[in-house]
Design a protein around this motif. Structure first.
Motif, PDB file in Angstrom:
ATOM      1  N   ARG A 295       0.829  -1.202   0.000  1.00  0.00           N
ATOM      2  CA  ARG A 295       0.000   0.000   0.000  1.00  0.00           C
ATOM      3  C   ARG A 295       0.869   1.261   0.000  1.00  0.00           C
ATOM      4  O   ARG A 295       0.608   2.222  -0.739  1.00  0.00           O
ATOM      5  CB  ARG A 295      -0.922  -0.004   1.223  1.00  0.00           C
ATOM      6  CG  ARG A 295      -1.977   1.092   1.184  1.00  0.00           C
ATOM      7  CD  ARG A 295      -3.005   0.938   2.289  1.00  0.00           C
ATOM      8  NE  ARG A 295      -2.489   1.380   3.583  1.00  0.00           N
ATOM      9  CZ  ARG A 295      -2.131   0.592   4.577  1.00  0.00           C
ATOM     10  NH1 ARG A 295      -2.214  -0.737   4.430  1.00  0.00           N
ATOM     11  NH2 ARG A 295      -1.685   1.072   5.709  1.00  0.00           N
ATOM     12  N   ALA A 296       1.919   1.245   0.814  1.00  0.00           N
ATOM     13  CA  ALA A 296       2.818   2.394   0.877  1.00  0.00           C
ATOM     14  C   ALA A 296       3.526   2.628  -0.458  1.00  0.00           C
ATOM     15  O   ALA A 296       3.666   3.768  -0.914  1.00  0.00           O
ATOM     16  CB  ALA A 296       3.839   2.180   1.992  1.00  0.00           C
ATOM     17  N   ALA A 297       3.972   1.538  -1.104  1.00  0.00           N
ATOM     18  CA  ALA A 297       4.655   1.674  -2.394  1.00  0.00           C
ATOM     19  C   ALA A 297       3.722   2.229  -3.449  1.00  0.00           C
ATOM     20  O   ALA A 297       4.121   3.037  -4.301  1.00  0.00           O
ATOM     21  CB  ALA A 297       5.204   0.317  -2.829  1.00  0.00           C
ATOM     22  N   THR A 298       2.472   1.829  -3.419  1.00  0.00           N
ATOM     23  CA  THR A 298       1.491   2.299  -4.399  1.00  0.00           C
ATOM     24  C   THR A 298       1.272   3.796  -4.277  1.00  0.00           C
ATOM     25  O   THR A 298       1.055   4.493  -5.282  1.00  0.00           O
ATOM     26  CB  THR A 298       0.160   1.554  -4.205  1.00  0.00           C
ATOM     27  OG1 THR A 298       0.395   0.148  -4.357  1.00  0.00           O
ATOM     28  CG2 THR A 298      -0.879   2.002  -5.224  1.00  0.00           C
ATOM     29  N   VAL A 337       6.770  -9.221  -3.726  1.00  0.00           N
ATOM     30  CA  VAL A 337       7.962  -8.449  -3.352  1.00  0.00           C
ATOM     31  C   VAL A 337       8.513  -7.728  -4.576  1.00  0.00           C
ATOM     32  O   VAL A 337       8.907  -6.553  -4.508  1.00  0.00           O
ATOM     33  CB  VAL A 337       9.030  -9.368  -2.730  1.00  0.00           C
ATOM     34  CG1 VAL A 337      10.341  -8.620  -2.530  1.00  0.00           C
ATOM     35  CG2 VAL A 337       8.538  -9.926  -1.403  1.00  0.00           C
ATOM     36  N   ASP A 338       8.514  -8.412  -5.699  1.00  0.00           N
ATOM     37  CA  ASP A 338       9.007  -7.814  -6.932  1.00  0.00           C
ATOM     38  C   ASP A 338       8.148  -6.617  -7.338  1.00  0.00           C
ATOM     39  O   ASP A 338       8.663  -5.579  -7.769  1.00  0.00           O
ATOM     40  CB  ASP A 338       9.001  -8.861  -8.048  1.00  0.00           C
ATOM     41  CG  ASP A 338       9.954  -8.522  -9.166  1.00  0.00           C
ATOM     42  OD1 ASP A 338      11.165  -8.467  -8.902  1.00  0.00           O
ATOM     43  OD2 ASP A 338       9.487  -8.294 -10.292  1.00  0.00           O
ATOM     44  N   GLU A 339       6.848  -6.748  -7.206  1.00  0.00           N
ATOM     45  CA  GLU A 339       5.950  -5.656  -7.587  1.00  0.00           C
ATOM     46  C   GLU A 339       6.090  -4.469  -6.639  1.00  0.00           C
ATOM     47  O   GLU A 339       6.037  -3.310  -7.062  1.00  0.00           O
ATOM     48  CB  GLU A 339       4.505  -6.142  -7.616  1.00  0.00           C
ATOM     49  CG  GLU A 339       3.482  -5.086  -7.997  1.00  0.00           C
ATOM     50  CD  GLU A 339       3.710  -4.471  -9.376  1.00  0.00           C
ATOM     51  OE1 GLU A 339       3.146  -3.386  -9.635  1.00  0.00           O
ATOM     52  OE2 GLU A 339       4.452  -5.060 -10.194  1.00  0.00           O
ATOM     53  N   ILE A 340       6.285  -4.749  -5.357  1.00  0.00           N
ATOM     54  CA  ILE A 340       6.532  -3.659  -4.406  1.00  0.00           C
ATOM     55  C   ILE A 340       7.812  -2.919  -4.790  1.00  0.00           C
ATOM     56  O   ILE A 340       7.849  -1.680  -4.810  1.00  0.00           O
ATOM     57  CB  ILE A 340       6.626  -4.213  -2.969  1.00  0.00           C
ATOM     58  CG1 ILE A 340       5.265  -4.753  -2.519  1.00  0.00           C
ATOM     59  CG2 ILE A 340       7.110  -3.136  -2.004  1.00  0.00           C
ATOM     60  CD1 ILE A 340       5.321  -5.534  -1.220  1.00  0.00           C
ATOM     61  N   ALA A 341       8.857  -3.674  -5.120  1.00  0.00           N
ATOM     62  CA  ALA A 341      10.116  -3.057  -5.528  1.00  0.00           C
ATOM     63  C   ALA A 341       9.927  -2.208  -6.779  1.00  0.00           C
ATOM     64  O   ALA A 341      10.467  -1.099  -6.886  1.00  0.00           O
ATOM     65  CB  ALA A 341      11.173  -4.139  -5.779  1.00  0.00           C
ATOM     66  N   ARG A 342       9.163  -2.716  -7.722  1.00  0.00           N
ATOM     67  CA  ARG A 342       8.911  -1.964  -8.964  1.00  0.00           C
ATOM     68  C   ARG A 342       8.235  -0.630  -8.664  1.00  0.00           C
ATOM     69  O   ARG A 342       8.615   0.412  -9.207  1.00  0.00           O
ATOM     70  CB  ARG A 342       8.040  -2.805  -9.897  1.00  0.00           C
ATOM     71  CG  ARG A 342       7.907  -2.259 -11.307  1.00  0.00           C
ATOM     72  CD  ARG A 342       6.982  -3.133 -12.137  1.00  0.00           C
ATOM     73  NE  ARG A 342       5.593  -2.916 -11.767  1.00  0.00           N
ATOM     74  CZ  ARG A 342       4.825  -1.954 -12.302  1.00  0.00           C
ATOM     75  NH1 ARG A 342       5.317  -1.151 -13.219  1.00  0.00           N
ATOM     76  NH2 ARG A 342       3.579  -1.817 -11.925  1.00  0.00           N
ATOM     77  N   ARG A 343       7.250  -0.638  -7.790  1.00  0.00           N
ATOM     78  CA  ARG A 343       6.526   0.594  -7.473  1.00  0.00           C
ATOM     79  C   ARG A 343       7.398   1.578  -6.690  1.00  0.00           C
ATOM     80  O   ARG A 343       7.266   2.793  -6.854  1.00  0.00           O
ATOM     81  CB  ARG A 343       5.241   0.260  -6.718  1.00  0.00           C
ATOM     82  CG  ARG A 343       4.282  -0.562  -7.569  1.00  0.00           C
ATOM     83  CD  ARG A 343       2.917  -0.761  -6.937  1.00  0.00           C
ATOM     84  NE  ARG A 343       2.131  -1.694  -7.746  1.00  0.00           N
ATOM     85  CZ  ARG A 343       0.823  -1.828  -7.692  1.00  0.00           C
ATOM     86  NH1 ARG A 343       0.112  -1.095  -6.831  1.00  0.00           N
ATOM     87  NH2 ARG A 343       0.187  -2.701  -8.465  1.00  0.00           N
ATOM     88  N   VAL A 344       8.270   1.057  -5.850  1.00  0.00           N
ATOM     89  CA  VAL A 344       9.205   1.928  -5.136  1.00  0.00           C
ATOM     90  C   VAL A 344      10.123   2.637  -6.124  1.00  0.00           C
ATOM     91  O   VAL A 344      10.354   3.850  -6.033  1.00  0.00           O
ATOM     92  CB  VAL A 344      10.025   1.121  -4.105  1.00  0.00           C
ATOM     93  CG1 VAL A 344      11.157   1.972  -3.521  1.00  0.00           C
ATOM     94  CG2 VAL A 344       9.128   0.612  -2.993  1.00  0.00           C
ATOM     95  N   LEU A 345      10.651   1.896  -7.087  1.00  0.00           N
ATOM     96  CA  LEU A 345      11.533   2.498  -8.092  1.00  0.00           C
ATOM     97  C   LEU A 345      10.787   3.541  -8.928  1.00  0.00           C
ATOM     98  O   LEU A 345      11.330   4.614  -9.228  1.00  0.00           O
ATOM     99  CB  LEU A 345      12.109   1.413  -8.998  1.00  0.00           C
ATOM    100  CG  LEU A 345      13.111   0.456  -8.351  1.00  0.00           C
ATOM    101  CD1 LEU A 345      13.461  -0.671  -9.306  1.00  0.00           C
ATOM    102  CD2 LEU A 345      14.374   1.198  -7.933  1.00  0.00           C
ATOM    103  N   PRO A 364      10.208 -10.848   4.364  1.00  0.00           N
ATOM    104  CA  PRO A 364      10.631 -10.727   2.972  1.00  0.00           C
ATOM    105  C   PRO A 364      10.960  -9.303   2.562  1.00  0.00           C
ATOM    106  O   PRO A 364      11.685  -9.076   1.604  1.00  0.00           O
ATOM    107  CB  PRO A 364       9.426 -11.264   2.190  1.00  0.00           C
ATOM    108  CG  PRO A 364       8.264 -11.048   3.099  1.00  0.00           C
ATOM    109  CD  PRO A 364       8.790 -11.232   4.484  1.00  0.00           C
ATOM    110  N   VAL A 365      10.411  -8.311   3.282  1.00  0.00           N
ATOM    111  CA  VAL A 365      10.679  -6.905   2.973  1.00  0.00           C
ATOM    112  C   VAL A 365      10.838  -6.114   4.265  1.00  0.00           C
ATOM    113  O   VAL A 365      10.327  -6.500   5.321  1.00  0.00           O
ATOM    114  CB  VAL A 365       9.539  -6.249   2.135  1.00  0.00           C
ATOM    115  CG1 VAL A 365       9.416  -6.914   0.776  1.00  0.00           C
ATOM    116  CG2 VAL A 365       8.227  -6.287   2.894  1.00  0.00           C
ATOM    117  N   ALA A 366      11.542  -5.006   4.158  1.00  0.00           N
ATOM    118  CA  ALA A 366      11.638  -4.025   5.241  1.00  0.00           C
ATOM    119  C   ALA A 366      11.639  -2.660   4.572  1.00  0.00           C
ATOM    120  O   ALA A 366      12.527  -2.374   3.765  1.00  0.00           O
ATOM    121  CB  ALA A 366      12.894  -4.231   6.081  1.00  0.00           C
ATOM    122  N   ALA A 367      10.648  -1.843   4.870  1.00  0.00           N
ATOM    123  CA  ALA A 367      10.481  -0.573   4.176  1.00  0.00           C
ATOM    124  C   ALA A 367      10.618   0.605   5.130  1.00  0.00           C
ATOM    125  O   ALA A 367      10.014   0.630   6.205  1.00  0.00           O
ATOM    126  CB  ALA A 367       9.108  -0.520   3.506  1.00  0.00           C
TER     127      ALA A 367
END
Length: 373
Positions: A295-298, A337-345, A364-367
């Protein structure tokens, strides 16, 4: 043994994460730098290609698209020249009419992903820790910039305007000039000459290093080591350098001395990020929850993401809300995890691709968030 690497640039990563079309195939496999072992690697790739094709067929992909992907990947398997030069891992990203490869210095696990986007988190490992650097071999009698590649051959970089030595840079036959001109005499005069020399070296390096983020490791003796550090303008100069006079040291020996220091640089960077995470976690500005991170990455709220490169969590992330739906691992779903990374970038954040042991709190993640949610 030489590693032949193709580490993606930031712009290449951005192009890859922007792809959204059915039938994107992402394959990762460990490879050997020994040419005689290439046949085993080719067989492994062929097996992974067969797995990807089965997933495409099960997903009901168009026959023509499947044939295009199969032909492109089979051509890669059959390319003798390509297999003569490898690194520790190979990334293959294919879609109808396109095959992109990256030979990587990191040892990655074998994986096959089929979705409507490429699986890029393992690829980011090489971007996060590229194992490349520059060594500035600085002495009063000579100076050169050495590029250190990931365990491959190192070489001297042509730097326009780089002085040849300290004395020549200030138009003198020697920096031990004892003429009583102002304060340019004796030991104090030598320090002044060295500062002038170091300043010219720093100015010349700007044209080569500007915009880069690779570490610069200094190889010098005192007082030149301290003099250069006091004038350096490149923000990625490593705290520890290579001791001793570098003039008689080969590029390869400098590279060998630089690599342990490079590991220290990366460990220090990772430790600093982990410290920030712990502080922000106590303040409610960090999370290890996948759904919260999605949600945060989005909404562009993640500043820095540490992502486990080996974890597989198939599912979907809503384009508008970031809501997570877990699913089976098939050609329809993709890695969360990959999709979260994509949205962060895409939102200008930083993604650090790490092993499981380096993700704080074991998830699996730490944001690290830009602001509390």
């Amino acid at each position: 043994m030489t590693l032949h690497t193709d580490i993606p640039t930031r712009s290449e990563v951005e192009r890859l994460i922007a792809v959204r079309e059915p039938g994107c195939v992402s394959i990762y496999l460990p490879t050997s730098v020994i040419t005689q072992d290439a046949q085993a690697d080719r067989i492994e790739l062929k097996n992974l290609v067969a797995t990807a094709i089965r997933q495409l067929e099960a997903a009901g992909a168009a026959t023509a698209a499947i044939a295009s992907v199969r032909d492109g990947l089979d051509d890669l398997v059959d390319d003798d020249d390509f297999w003569t030069a490898q690194a520790r891992s190979l990334a293959v990203l294919a879609s109808a009419g396109s095959v992109r490869t990256f030979r990587l210095p990191n040892r990655l696990s074998a994986a096959v992903e089929v979705a409507d986007r490429f699986y890029i988190t393992p690829l980011l490992r090489a971007v996060t820790f590229p194992q490349a650097a520059f060594v500035l071999a600085l002495a009063a009698g000579s100076v050169r910039l050495v590029e250190v590649t990931p365990e491959g051959p190192s070489f001297t970089v042509d730097v326009p305007g780089l002085p040849t030595d300290a004395a020549g840079s200030v138009g003198k036959a020697s920096i031990a000039d004892r003429s009583p001109i102002r304060r340019i005499q004796g030991s104090e005069g030598q320090k002044v000459r060295l500062r002038q020399y170091a300043r010219k070296v720093d100015q010349a390096l700007r044209g080569v290093l500007s915009g880069l983020e690779l570490p610069l490791i200094l190889a010098a003796t005192e007082p030149l080591d301290s003099v250069y550090r006091s004038l350096n303008s490149y923000p990625h100069l490593a705290e520890r350098g290579i001791a001793g006079n570098p003039e008689a040291v080969s590029d390869e020996r400098l590279a060998a001395a630089a690599r342990p220091l490079l590991d220290e640089v990366y460990a220090g960077e990772l430790s600093a990020v982990e410290d920030v995470f712990e502080r922000r976690f106590e303040q409610g500005r960090a999370t290890t929850d996948v759904a919260t991170a999605a949600r945060a990455a989005t909404h562009g709220a993640i500043d820095t993401l540490l992502a486990d490169i080996d974890v597989k969590l198939p599912g979907f992330v809503d384009d508008d809300t970031g809501a997570v739906t877990f699913a089976q691992d098939d050609a329809a779903s993709y890695g969360l995890v990959d999709e979260i990374a994509r949205r962060v970038l895409l939102s200008g954040g930083r993604v650090i691709a790490v092993r499981a042991a380096d993700v704080p709190h074991g998830g699996p993640v730490a944001a690290i968030l830009r602001y509390p949610l």
